[in-house]
Motif scaffolding. Sequence first.
Motif, short mmCIF file in Angstrom:
data_model
loop_
_atom_site.label_atom_id
_atom_site.label_comp_id
_atom_site.label_asym_id
_atom_site.label_seq_id
_atom_site.Cartn_x
_atom_site.Cartn_y
_atom_site.Cartn_z
N THR A 1 0.83 -1.21 0.00
CA THR A 1 0.00 0.00 0.00
C THR A 1 0.86 1.25 0.00
N ARG A 2 1.75 1.35 1.00
CA ARG A 2 2.57 2.57 1.13
C ARG A 2 3.76 2.50 0.19
N VAL A 3 3.48 2.62 -1.11
CA VAL A 3 4.58 2.62 -2.07
C VAL A 3 4.62 3.93 -2.85
N GLU B 1 4.62 6.26 11.26
CA GLU B 1 4.60 6.31 9.80
C GLU B 1 5.00 4.96 9.24
N THR B 2 4.14 4.38 8.43
CA THR B 2 4.52 3.18 7.71
C THR B 2 5.54 3.56 6.64
N ALA B 3 6.55 2.76 6.49
CA ALA B 3 7.53 2.87 5.39
C ALA B 3 8.54 4.01 5.52
N ALA C 1 2.65 11.28 7.16
CA ALA C 1 2.83 11.32 8.61
C ALA C 1 1.74 12.17 9.24
N ASN C 2 0.84 11.51 9.97
CA ASN C 2 -0.24 12.23 10.66
C ASN C 2 -0.25 11.96 12.15
N THR C 3 -0.04 10.71 12.51
CA THR C 3 -0.44 10.27 13.84
C THR C 3 0.67 10.44 14.88
C1 FAD Z 1 -0.63 -0.72 10.73
C2 FAD Z 1 -0.81 0.75 10.88
C3 FAD Z 1 -0.13 1.60 10.02
C4 FAD Z 1 -0.27 2.99 10.16
N1 FAD Z 1 0.41 3.82 9.30
C5 FAD Z 1 0.34 5.17 9.46
C6 FAD Z 1 1.06 6.07 8.63
O1 FAD Z 1 1.73 5.65 7.69
N2 FAD Z 1 0.98 7.38 8.87
C7 FAD Z 1 0.23 7.87 9.90
O2 FAD Z 1 0.21 9.06 10.11
N3 FAD Z 1 -0.46 7.06 10.70
C8 FAD Z 1 -0.44 5.73 10.51
N4 FAD Z 1 -1.14 4.89 11.33
C9 FAD Z 1 -1.81 5.47 12.48
C10 FAD Z 1 -3.28 5.60 12.32
O3 FAD Z 1 -3.59 6.66 11.47
C11 FAD Z 1 -3.84 5.77 13.72
O4 FAD Z 1 -3.76 4.50 14.34
C12 FAD Z 1 -5.24 6.28 13.74
O5 FAD Z 1 -5.27 7.60 13.28
C13 FAD Z 1 -5.86 6.23 15.14
O6 FAD Z 1 -5.05 6.86 16.06
P1 FAD Z 1 -4.62 6.08 17.38
O7 FAD Z 1 -4.00 4.79 16.99
O8 FAD Z 1 -3.82 7.04 18.16
O9 FAD Z 1 -5.98 5.71 18.08
P2 FAD Z 1 -6.79 6.51 19.17
O10 FAD Z 1 -6.83 7.95 18.83
O11 FAD Z 1 -6.24 6.11 20.48
O12 FAD Z 1 -8.21 5.95 18.98
C14 FAD Z 1 -8.54 4.60 19.37
C15 FAD Z 1 -10.03 4.45 19.28
O13 FAD Z 1 -10.67 5.33 20.20
C16 FAD Z 1 -11.89 5.77 19.66
N5 FAD Z 1 -11.82 7.22 19.45
C17 FAD Z 1 -10.73 8.02 19.62
N6 FAD Z 1 -11.03 9.29 19.35
C18 FAD Z 1 -12.33 9.32 18.99
C19 FAD Z 1 -13.21 10.34 18.57
N7 FAD Z 1 -12.83 11.63 18.48
N8 FAD Z 1 -14.48 10.00 18.26
C20 FAD Z 1 -14.90 8.72 18.34
N9 FAD Z 1 -14.10 7.69 18.73
C21 FAD Z 1 -12.84 7.98 19.05
C22 FAD Z 1 -12.07 5.04 18.35
O14 FAD Z 1 -12.72 3.81 18.55
C23 FAD Z 1 -10.64 4.79 17.93
O15 FAD Z 1 -10.53 3.76 16.97
C24 FAD Z 1 -1.07 3.51 11.19
C25 FAD Z 1 -1.76 2.65 12.04
C26 FAD Z 1 -1.65 1.29 11.89
C27 FAD Z 1 -2.40 0.39 12.81
#
Ligand code: FAD
Length: 506
Positions: free
Chosen positions: A98-100, A185-187, A146-148
């Motif tokens: 996916t992340r290519v 961030e993946t990749a 990169a978001n998270t």
């Molecule tokens: C395999 C994998 C690859 C990823 N790759 C990338 C990447 O390349 N780049 C990147 O930036 N991110 C990446 N992510 C991160 C991904 O975007 C985040 O996991 C996602 O945004 C959720 O953030 P969190 O994990 O901090 O979950 P949390 O914010 O802790 O949320 C967990 C759960 O809490 C509940 N919740 C939290 N906030 C709310 C709300 N406001 N309203 C309702 N319910 C809520 C939901 O059920 C949610 O699923 C990846 C994640 C995974 C698992």
Amino acid sequence: MIRTGQQYKDSIRDGRRVWINGERVSDVTTHPQFQPIVDIRARIFDMQHEEAHRDIMTVVQDGERNALGSALPYTQDDWWSKRRATDHLLNDVGGVVTRVGDETVGEMWSLFDGQDVLNEVDPQFSKNIETHIHRVLKEDPFHVSANTDPKGDRSKAPQDQDPDMLLHVVKETDAGIVVRGAKYETAAAYANQAFTKPTIANWGNNALSDYAVGFICDLGSPNLRFICRTGFAGRAPKKDYPLANGFDEVDTIVIFDDVLIPWENVLFYRHTKAASFIRATLHRYSAFAFVQRNLKVADMMIGAALFNARQTGLDKQQAVQEKLAQLAVYREGINAHLTAAIALGERSPAGLMMPNQSLLYTGRVLACSQLHEMMHIARELCGGQICVTPDAASFENPETKPWLDKYYSINDEWVADDRRKLLAFARDLLNSDYAGHRLTFQLFAQSPPFAHLAAVYRNFDWDGPLAFVKEAAGLSDRVMAGRTLTPGDNAISSWFAADTKRAAAE
Ligand SMILES: Cc1cc2nc3c(=O)[nH]c(=O)nc-3n(C[C@H](O)[C@H](O)[C@H](O)COP(=O)(O)OP(=O)(O)OC[C@H]3O[C@@H](n4cnc5c(N)ncnc54)[C@H](O)[C@@H]3O)c2cc1C
């Protein structure tokens, strides 16, 4: 321009600081847990030079050949070409990655659409995004997203806890901004650059915030550290785990330990309005490539389940046929959303062609929210043997081979070796730790499920159903509180509007 695989590999041998399993990685291109995916990324660069693939995967613009995935979409045909190119590369590599690059680059086009917002903040920023979109075409970097952030305690504002829990600006200099924090961030550990922007979080409601920052991060920058989760490749033989060993895309927490971002790479800074804009529109384009991956995952599940049912004669059972049909409905549901999203594409504020937003985002919910059920059906159809079958080594050991040949051969067509291979493939698709990881990836990697639904809420045209019920129930105008509704089905109206425009053009 298009780089070669070798140029890509050379570019990531830049002294970056990468760790995996507590071990410092000296060269990601040769480390066993990175090498398979780095090789696939390199293969994609090389494919674009090869005659057999070039015309499908590249486009000639202003006399220069560029990667089709990075080219801005202006027409429906552009989207068909992108869809075909992605399919072509997944077919060639024989699995889902996916992340290519093609999936992540579209996030920058969303910001390109927000130039009015950026101009309000600082016209320099809108120039920067345009420059970067063209730089991706000209220099062909491997671009990720990169978001998270780790985020910390969500009940607190960033200022009320360790302020580094969300990435933020700590200093401005003549050369640029200095940022501190961390991102998942993946990749990233084997990519060239990341579009870095605020997470979905409480990063502040004020008009100005140090957390409202978006920029292109050169992943070879000093003061970055990449701490990776363990890889799935290289842990067990490829014969037993063919997908994990071939397609694992290693995720990383990237530490920004006071990283200088040159001004020309800053896309927005301080203005929460720009940050809100990008959060609301981020996947406007990139969701297409993301959802398309689910189509291929569905094909993999259907293929594995149907081969298994056919070889054992179970496909004659009606109950089995119904389960296969459910997988086909899932697959064709995604197909229909992608196809319709192109057919009813919409013009963006910057004049690009967006896939129809409502159909794209509803398709994403369908694809991601049903995936676990589809995996369950496919697992059921493959049966318990994906769980209990011995590994390849036992099929090869002279003492155990005769027994396994006997019990795993079904008829002249299906002998033990093919049956073992199919069961190993299905196990890695549906049952292994890699399979579980992939499921979570599809659920979260393009924002979490609640954000997928929020995108549907923002983009679905609610007027049609409201107008219908208002008329059918004979409601008064009072219920509209001064608003006017546009009646009718948006999809049908869009089709006829486009048809009228086409007729006028002809
Ligand atoms: C395999 C994998 C690859 C990823 N790759 C990338 C990447 O390349 N780049 C990147 O930036 N991110 C990446 N992510 C991160 C991904 O975007 C985040 O996991 C996602 O945004 C959720 O953030 P969190 O994990 O901090 O979950 P949390 O914010 O802790 O949320 C967990 C759960 O809490 C509940 N919740 C939290 N906030 C709310 C709300 N406001 N309203 C309702 N319910 C809520 C939901 O059920 C949610 O699923 C990846 C994640 C995974 C698992």
